[in-house]
Design a protein around this motif. Structure first.
Motif, PDB file in Angstrom:
ATOM      1  N   PRO A 159      50.721   2.323  51.747  1.00 36.13           N
ATOM      2  CA  PRO A 159      49.313   2.548  51.376  1.00 36.13           C
ATOM      3  C   PRO A 159      48.467   2.917  52.570  1.00 36.13           C
ATOM      4  O   PRO A 159      48.773   2.589  53.704  1.00 36.13           O
ATOM      5  N   GLY A 160      47.374   3.645  52.279  1.00 35.75           N
ATOM      6  CA  GLY A 160      46.402   3.971  53.310  1.00 35.75           C
ATOM      7  C   GLY A 160      46.821   5.086  54.231  1.00 35.75           C
ATOM      8  O   GLY A 160      46.473   5.116  55.398  1.00 35.75           O
ATOM      9  N   GLU A 220      40.081  -2.930  49.873  1.00 33.86           N
ATOM     10  CA  GLU A 220      40.799  -1.872  50.576  1.00 33.86           C
ATOM     11  C   GLU A 220      40.035  -1.456  51.823  1.00 33.86           C
ATOM     12  O   GLU A 220      38.813  -1.626  51.904  1.00 33.86           O
ATOM     13  N   ARG A 226      37.743  -1.502  44.530  1.00 30.91           N
ATOM     14  CA  ARG A 226      38.106  -0.440  43.582  1.00 30.91           C
ATOM     15  C   ARG A 226      37.851  -0.928  42.162  1.00 30.91           C
ATOM     16  O   ARG A 226      38.269  -2.020  41.780  1.00 30.91           O
ATOM     17  N   VAL A 258      46.447  -3.014  45.576  1.00 30.25           N
ATOM     18  CA  VAL A 258      47.281  -2.108  46.358  1.00 30.25           C
ATOM     19  C   VAL A 258      48.370  -2.939  47.034  1.00 30.25           C
ATOM     20  O   VAL A 258      48.071  -3.951  47.663  1.00 30.25           O
ATOM     21  N   ARG A 280      35.225   3.545  44.245  1.00 27.29           N
ATOM     22  CA  ARG A 280      35.053   2.292  44.969  1.00 27.29           C
ATOM     23  C   ARG A 280      33.598   2.078  45.392  1.00 27.29           C
ATOM     24  O   ARG A 280      32.812   3.028  45.452  1.00 27.29           O
TER      25      ARG A 280
END
Length: 327
Positions: free
Chosen positions: A14-15, A210, A219, A303, A166
């Motif tokens: 992720p990210g 996040e 989110r 996530v 978000r």
């Protein structure tokens, strides 16, 4: 094969630059959920009040003269038993050089609105693109709300693909962080919120956020396409005919612009389901409402952690190497 494994593993983390793909998968999952289970109606304790085309026609005056009308509406909602009232709206600050007579009228309107804000049950939104109070609203209106911790950020976050998914839970304020409108709304519905040290808890449970520590975001899990609104013009007519706004009893009232000419639209993956899809798409208030109900209902999108992405990458790499040697 090794390069393919590396690329897929990178995507599983992720990210990273492939986050757009990840967003796309999440979008498809949310839309599939909406198709299979249908939209969940907004909580009955919300009362959505629209500044719509009917309201613009009813007021029939420039926005700098709206304060008195919405002070009257806010006071009427509280008298009708509302738990709280929030303005997802920016009231224009009068420019310099107005006549003394006009200045006196505007000052009277401002004082009426200040009295409503001083109840401590009314929130005012501000746009966080500038940290100075009063850039969008009257400085003392914002200052009063901030003293009651009722000055709320209306900021939404656009992802690289242009869609808004978000919100920032809170942003720095003068003496303490200012909550987002969604966070404030969830609190008014009885959700216990603690936000400290970059960690957010709702009703004692951690809320997945996040981003980096300096820019953590929430989110929205999903939204309710086309929520029902009551026109502000209808409520003002009822007030001025001597009726009490009993519709507001025990409800959190959210007043927001919905008229097309006011242009408060923010693209979302549900634009094709929006009631105004032909003229703008998803209204800003719908994003705030989605985030508030995500907090209130506790239905979060989580996530997966970076270590899981690394593990999956390693497993995939090992499998590709094994297949390569077997061939």
């Amino acid at each position: 094969r090794l390069w393919l494994a590396f690329a897929l593993g990178w995507w599983l983390s992720p990210g990273i630059p492939f986050a757009t793909w990840e967003n796309s998968w999440l979008d498809h999952l949310q839309r599939a959920r909406l198709r299979l289970r249908g939209p969940e109606p907004i909580d009955r304790h919300f009362l959505l009040i629209s500044i719509d085309e009917e309201t613009l026609d009813y007021l029939a005056k420039p926005q700098i003269f709206w304060l008195k009308d919405f002070a009257e509406l806010g006071r009427g909602l509280l008298d009708g038993g509302a738990r709280a009232v929030a303005f997802d709206a920016i009231f224009a600050h009068p420019s310099q050089g107005v006549s003394p007579a006009l200045q006196a009228e505007l000052e009277e309107d401002r004082l009426e609105f200040l009295q409503v804000l001083a109840s401590g049950k009314v929130a005012l939104g501000y746009l966080p693109d500038d940290t100075r109070l009063g850039v969008h609203n009257h400085p003392d209106l914002e200052a009063v709300c901030e003293s009651f911790q009722n000055l709320c950020s209306l900021g939404l976050i656009a992802d690289p693909d242009g869609f808004y998914r978000r919100v920032y839970p809170a942003l720095p304020g003068k003496d303490r962080p200012n909550p987002s409108l969604s966070l404030w709304l969830a609190q008014q519905l009885g959700t216990s919120i603690q936000f400290q040290g970059g960690r957010l808890h709702a009703n004692g449970k951690p809320v997945p956020l996040e981003g980096m520590a300096s820019s953590l975001s929430l989110r929205s899990a999903y939204r309710d396409p086309d929520p029902p609104f009551v026109s502000a013009a209808l409520l003002l007519r009822q007030l001025r005919s001597g009726q009490k706004l009993t519709l507001a009893k025990d409800r959190v009232c959210l007043i927001a612009p919905t008229a097309t000419s006011l242009g408060d639209f923010r693209p979302s993956i549900y634009d094709d389901l929006a009631s105004k899809r032909d003229v703008g798409g998803t209204m800003g208030v719908e994003h705030h409402l989605a985030a508030a109900q995500t907090l209130y209902r506790g239905n979060y999108i989580r996530v997966y952690p970076a270590w899981l992405g690394g593990l999956l990458s390693g497993v995939l790499c090992f499998m590709m190497m094994a297949l390569g040697y077997a061939a």
